[in-house]
Design a protein around this motif. Structure first.
Motif, PDB file in Angstrom:
ATOM      1  N   SER A   2       6.224 -12.632   6.665  1.00  0.00           N
ATOM      2  CA  SER A   2       5.692 -11.323   5.931  1.00  0.00           C
ATOM      3  C   SER A   2       4.305 -11.503   4.677  1.00  0.00           C
ATOM      4  CB  SER A   2       6.668 -11.200   4.880  1.00  0.00           C
ATOM      5  OG  SER A   2       5.692  -9.737   4.140  1.00  0.00           O
ATOM      6  N   THR A   3       3.409 -10.827   5.370  1.00  0.00           N
ATOM      7  CA  THR A   3       2.216 -11.545   4.539  1.00  0.00           C
ATOM      8  C   THR A   3       2.304 -10.789   3.285  1.00  0.00           C
ATOM      9  OG1 THR A   3       1.118  -8.901   5.017  1.00  0.00           O
ATOM     10  CG2 THR A   3       0.459 -10.708   7.358  1.00  0.00           C
ATOM     11  N   THR A   4       2.819  -9.918   2.547  1.00  0.00           N
ATOM     12  CA  THR A   4       2.952 -10.355   1.156  1.00  0.00           C
ATOM     13  C   THR A   4       3.264 -11.420   0.586  1.00  0.00           C
ATOM     14  OG1 THR A   4       4.897  -8.988   1.395  1.00  0.00           O
ATOM     15  CG2 THR A   4       3.154  -7.944   1.855  1.00  0.00           C
ATOM     16  N   LEU A   5       3.933 -12.528   1.061  1.00  0.00           N
ATOM     17  CA  LEU A   5       4.452 -13.869   0.312  1.00  0.00           C
ATOM     18  C   LEU A   5       3.032 -14.283   0.201  1.00  0.00           C
ATOM     19  CD1 LEU A   5       7.070 -14.616   2.412  1.00  0.00           C
ATOM     20  CD2 LEU A   5       7.340 -13.817   0.275  1.00  0.00           C
ATOM     21  N   THR A   6       2.781 -15.049  -1.382  1.00  0.00           N
ATOM     22  CA  THR A   6       1.863 -16.165  -1.059  1.00  0.00           C
ATOM     23  C   THR A   6       1.917 -17.068  -0.310  1.00  0.00           C
ATOM     24  OG1 THR A   6       2.884 -17.328  -3.130  1.00  0.00           O
ATOM     25  CG2 THR A   6       1.381 -15.563  -3.449  1.00  0.00           C
ATOM     26  N   GLN A   9       5.300 -19.453  -1.912  1.00  0.00           N
ATOM     27  CA  GLN A   9       6.390 -18.846  -1.392  1.00  0.00           C
ATOM     28  C   GLN A   9       7.036 -19.060  -0.216  1.00  0.00           C
ATOM     29  OE1 GLN A   9       4.766 -14.509  -2.326  1.00  0.00           O
ATOM     30  NE2 GLN A   9       6.390 -14.611  -4.277  1.00  0.00           N
ATOM     31  N   GLN A  10       5.153 -19.467   0.528  1.00  0.00           N
ATOM     32  CA  GLN A  10       5.979 -19.235   2.346  1.00  0.00           C
ATOM     33  C   GLN A  10       6.261 -20.760   2.646  1.00  0.00           C
ATOM     34  OE1 GLN A  10       2.303 -17.691   4.915  1.00  0.00           O
ATOM     35  NE2 GLN A  10       1.643 -16.769   2.927  1.00  0.00           N
ATOM     36  N   ALA A 383      -4.315 -18.479   4.616  1.00  0.00           N
ATOM     37  CA  ALA A 383      -5.062 -17.155   4.293  1.00  0.00           C
ATOM     38  C   ALA A 383      -6.298 -17.021   4.089  1.00  0.00           C
ATOM     39  CB  ALA A 383      -3.713 -17.351   2.497  1.00  0.00           C
TER      40      ALA A 383
END
Length: 390
Positions: A2-6, A9-10, A383
């Motif tokens: 998910s692109t919402t993860l920092t 978190q990834q 990112a």
């Protein structure tokens, strides 16, 4: 993912994907390696005590008395290298063979392990004996500055090993073949072009013979430089992972890390020989040896001092290595730009290098930054440098 993860978190999710059992096993294996550093010093001490108390080298030196000094020095030095290896053989089998198999990191049969060890010991005995002939000649001829000259000799030997190792030594332990045509070779040729290595020096080798670890390397200097990738990597990795890992190894070559170590190692050798000259006499008395510094029968004392100094300098050498590993990760990200593949490839190494050490543990014992830290860097790069369409 998910692109919402920092990025953090990834990276954490990638490490967590190994599962608690695999992480616990990696931690146990890695912690055991730390203890082995200390235990190896104890084994070195035990070997030295046995050799000194039984006067093994003294007897050989007595038999060589009256012979040519260089021949006598080589014989005693070679005997030391061979005898110390044989005394420590049960320990070596446990640490380098049994323990690796017990953690599922190798499937090499004992017979093959011992056969390869014998080849390595033969090479080490001959070359090590010749090196020690040079060191003892310098001790006798250059006076108080012998340590300076001996460090220089170590530097010359290091360069010769870098030059001769890939074409002459490494093929004695593994079979090297050209990487067959296909996606993998095309990817490796692009990386080879970037670092200036000819295509005829791109090899695949049977690394699975010794270990089930995922690996590749760029070794050698000048005309001996080459890219080599283990068959383990070809079996376990995607094309993107092969590119990312080989890009990392190419970074070591392109950034000149080998030349950095070619300078640092002789300096460390000088420091070691300097300290040896001052610690030899008290260490010899403690072990019960009456050998002088310029007598090769004092090599057990030499080895004990060396093992202790080697342990003490480990945090420094590890720090220097970690800096190089970080630089090579950055090189791979900048040139190959496969952050996801680099991160997943790194996670595969976590089985033999616990990915979440404490800061102190990493500083003291780790030759590479922690896997989670390296994966985080890859995710941060991703990112900051999104590919088209992402």
């Amino acid at each position: 993912m998910s692109t919402t993860l920092t990025p953090a978190q990834q990276a954490a999710r990638l490490v967590d994907s190994l599962g608690p059992d695999a992480l616990a096993q990696a931690q146990a294996y890695t912690t055991g390696n730390h203890w082995l550093l200390l235990l190896n010093v104890g084994v070195s001490l035990l070997v030295a005590v046995i050799m000194v108390r039984l006067k093994l080298l003294d007897r050989i030196a007595a038999r060589m008395e009256g012979r040519r000094l260089s021949l006598s020095t080589f014989t005693v030095s070679a005997a030391f290298l061979l005898i110390s290896t044989l005394i420590a053989l049960p320990w070596t089998i446990y640490t380098d063979w049994y323990r690796e198999r017990s953690y599922g990191l190798s499937s090499q049969p004992l017979g093959d392990f011992l056969g390869q060890m014998a080849i390595g010991e033969l090479i080490g005995t001959v070359l090590g004996g010749l090196f020690l002939v040079g060191v003892y000649a310098l001790i006798r001829r250059t006076g108080q500055r012998w340590w300076l000259w001996s460090g220089g000799l170590a530097g010359v030997v290091t360069l010769l090993a870098l030059l001769a190792g890939p074409p002459l030594i490494e093929p004695l332990f593994n079979e090297y073949k050209p990487v067959p045509p296909g996606e993998v070779r095309t990817a490796l040729e692009a990386i080879a072009d970037d670092v200036g290595i000819p295509h005829d020096r791109i090899f695949m080798y049977d690394g699975s013979r010794q270990s089930d670890r995922f690996t590749a390397n760029v070794s050698g200097i000048g005309p001996s430089a080459r890219i080599a990738i283990s068959d383990v990597a070809l079996k376990q990795a995607s094309i993107a992972e092969v590119r990312a890992v080989t890009g990392h190894e190419a970074g070591h070559y392109k950034l000149g890390h080998v030349w950095r170590y070619a300078v640092i190692f002789p300096l460390l050798a000088m420091a070691f020989f300097f300290l040896l000259g001052r610690l030899f006499a008290p260490a010899a008395r403690w072990l019960g040896s009456d050998a002088r510094l310029d007598e090769p029968r004092g090599l057990p004392v030499f080895a004990v001092v060396g093992s202790v100094l080697g342990l003490l300098v480990t945090p420094l050498t590890n720090t220097l290595t970690r800096v190089g590993e970080t630089e090579s990760d950055q090189y791979s990200l900048m040139t190959v730009n496969e952050p996801d593949a680099l991160a997943t490839a790194l996670v595969k190494t976590a089985e033999y290098r616990y990915p979440r050490p404490s800061a102190l543990e990493e500083m003291l014992f780790y030759t590479h930054p922690s896997v989670e830290k390296r994966a985080l860097m890859a995710m941060e790069w991703k990112a900051a440098h999104p590919k088209a369409g992402e």
